[in-house]
Write a protein that holds these residues in place. Structure first.
Motif, short mmCIF file in Angstrom:
data_model
loop_
_atom_site.label_atom_id
_atom_site.label_comp_id
_atom_site.label_asym_id
_atom_site.label_seq_id
_atom_site.Cartn_x
_atom_site.Cartn_y
_atom_site.Cartn_z
N VAL A 143 3.86 4.64 8.81
CA VAL A 143 4.49 3.79 7.79
C VAL A 143 5.88 3.39 8.27
O VAL A 143 6.47 4.04 9.12
CB VAL A 143 4.60 4.51 6.42
N VAL A 155 9.92 2.44 7.19
CA VAL A 155 10.95 2.76 6.20
C VAL A 155 12.17 1.88 6.46
O VAL A 155 12.65 1.80 7.60
CB VAL A 155 11.36 4.24 6.26
N THR A 215 1.49 -1.01 1.92
CA THR A 215 2.67 -1.66 1.33
C THR A 215 3.95 -1.42 2.12
O THR A 215 4.96 -2.06 1.87
CB THR A 215 2.88 -1.19 -0.11
N ALA A 216 3.91 -0.49 3.07
CA ALA A 216 5.07 -0.20 3.92
C ALA A 216 4.64 -0.16 5.38
O ALA A 216 4.64 0.89 6.02
CB ALA A 216 5.71 1.13 3.51
N LEU A 258 11.12 9.38 2.25
CA LEU A 258 10.66 8.04 1.89
C LEU A 258 9.34 7.73 2.58
O LEU A 258 8.47 7.07 2.01
CB LEU A 258 11.72 7.00 2.27
N ALA A 314 5.74 6.61 0.84
CA ALA A 314 5.26 5.25 1.14
C ALA A 314 3.75 5.22 1.34
O ALA A 314 3.10 6.25 1.53
CB ALA A 314 5.97 4.72 2.38
N GLN A 315 3.20 3.99 1.29
CA GLN A 315 1.79 3.78 1.57
C GLN A 315 1.67 2.79 2.74
O GLN A 315 2.39 1.80 2.78
CB GLN A 315 1.08 3.21 0.35
#
Length: 246
Positions: A93, A95, A203-204, A195, A199-200
Motif C-alpha cells: 500500500v 502512504v 484505495t491506497a 497508516l 489502508a486498503q
C-alpha cells in the motif's frame, strides 16, 4: 497482521516493522540524510529485519511513502517496497507523507485546522489540511504560502512539517491564530506503518504522488544501455528482492 513500512521520500531513510496489535514497533531505524538514500536503504532494511523473528517470511503487508517529496527518493522506496512485496508474495500500500506528518496532530483533538506542509522551495509548499475529526479539508497540492493561507481560512491553525515556518509567517502577517507543533523534515516511520495497516490496497495504491515535474531535462535521444546495465529502480528492485529471498 505484520507490516514493513519504508520511507525515502524526504530527508530521511527509514524502515519499521509493526504488528497490528503492537503498541511499539517490533524493530525500527531512521537516519536523517539529504542524499544517498539508494545506498543506505537496503542495508537499513536488512538491519531492521534481522531483529524480526521470522524475518521477511513473517510479513503480511508492505507500506511505502508515495510522496509528495523527492522525485528520486520516492522512486527508490517504491522500487524496494514493490520488490519485497513481490518476493514475499504479500500486498503493498502507499502512504502520503503529508498524512503521516499530520497523523500525530489529528490523534489529539484540536478545534481548528491541522495542516502538514513540506518546503517545496521558491516560496512554495506541498500541503494538505485536515479538520478536527481528521476529515480532509485540503487535498495534497503544491502552492505558494499566500494561496495556502487563503485556502486554509481564518484558523486557528496547527502546523507541522518543514514548510510550517513559511506558513506561520504568512499567517501571523494576516492575523490568523497559528501554532507550529513540529518542523520535523520526515514523518515518524511508526506512524507510516500504522497508516499502512489501516489502508486498503485498492484505495491506497503504491503509486508516486508527484505534485510537480521532476527537476531534470530529458535528452532528445537516449543511447542504448550497455549489456547488463540497469536503471536506478531496477537495481534497487533486484537488490531488495534478493534480500527478501535470503
Amino acid at each position: 497482521m505484520r507490516i514493513l513500512a519504508i520511507d525515502t521520500a524526504l530527508p530521511a531513510v527509514s524502515a519499521c516493522v509493526l504488528d497490528h496489535d503492537g503498541a511499539e514497533p517490533v524493530a525500527a531505524e531512521s537516519i536523517e540524510m539529504e542524499r544517498g538514500h539508494a545506498e543506505a536503504l537496503l542495508p537499513l532494511i536488512k538491519r531492521v529485519m534481522s531483529k524480526v523473528e521470522g524475518g521477511f517470511a513473517s510479513l503480511d503487508r508492505v507500506a511505502v511513502t508515495v510522496g509528495p517529496g523527492s522525485f528520486t527518493g520516492i522512486r527508490i522506496g517504491l522500487a524496494a517496497g514493490q520488490a519485497i512485496a513481490l518476493a514475499c508474495k504479500t500486498e503493498i500500500v502507499g502512504v502520503s507523507t503529508l498524512a503521516a506528518l499530520a497523523a500525530p496532530l489529528i490523534i489529539d483533538p484540536f478545534d481548528g485546522v491541522v495542516a502538514a506542509a513540506i518546503d517545496a522551495r521558491h516560496d512554495k509548499v506541498y500541503i494538505a489540511a485536515f479538520g478536527p475529526d481528521g476529515r480532509p479539508l485540503l487535498s495534497p497540492r503544491r502552492i505558494n504560502a499566500h494561496e495556502a493561507l487563503r485556502a486554509l481560512g481564518t484558523g486557528p491553525l496547527l502546523l507541522t512539517g518543514s514548510g510550517a515556518p513559511l506558513l506561520a509567517k504568512e499567517a501571523r502577517a494576516r492575523g490568523v491564530p497559528v501554532r507550529i507543533a513540529s518542523e520535523r523534515p520526515a514523518p515518524d516511520i511508526a506512524l507510516v506503518a500504522r497508516l499502512g495497516l489501516a489502508a486498503q490496497p485498492d484505495t491506497a495504491p503504491a503509486r508516486p504522488l508527484y505534485l510537480k515535474e521532476p527537476d531534470v531535462t530529458m535528452p532528445a535521444a537516449r543511447p542504448t544501455a550497455p549489456k547488463g546495465a540497469v536503471g536506478l529502480g531496477d537495481a534497487a528492485a533486484r537488490a531488495a528482492a534478493a534480500a527478501a529471498q535470503a
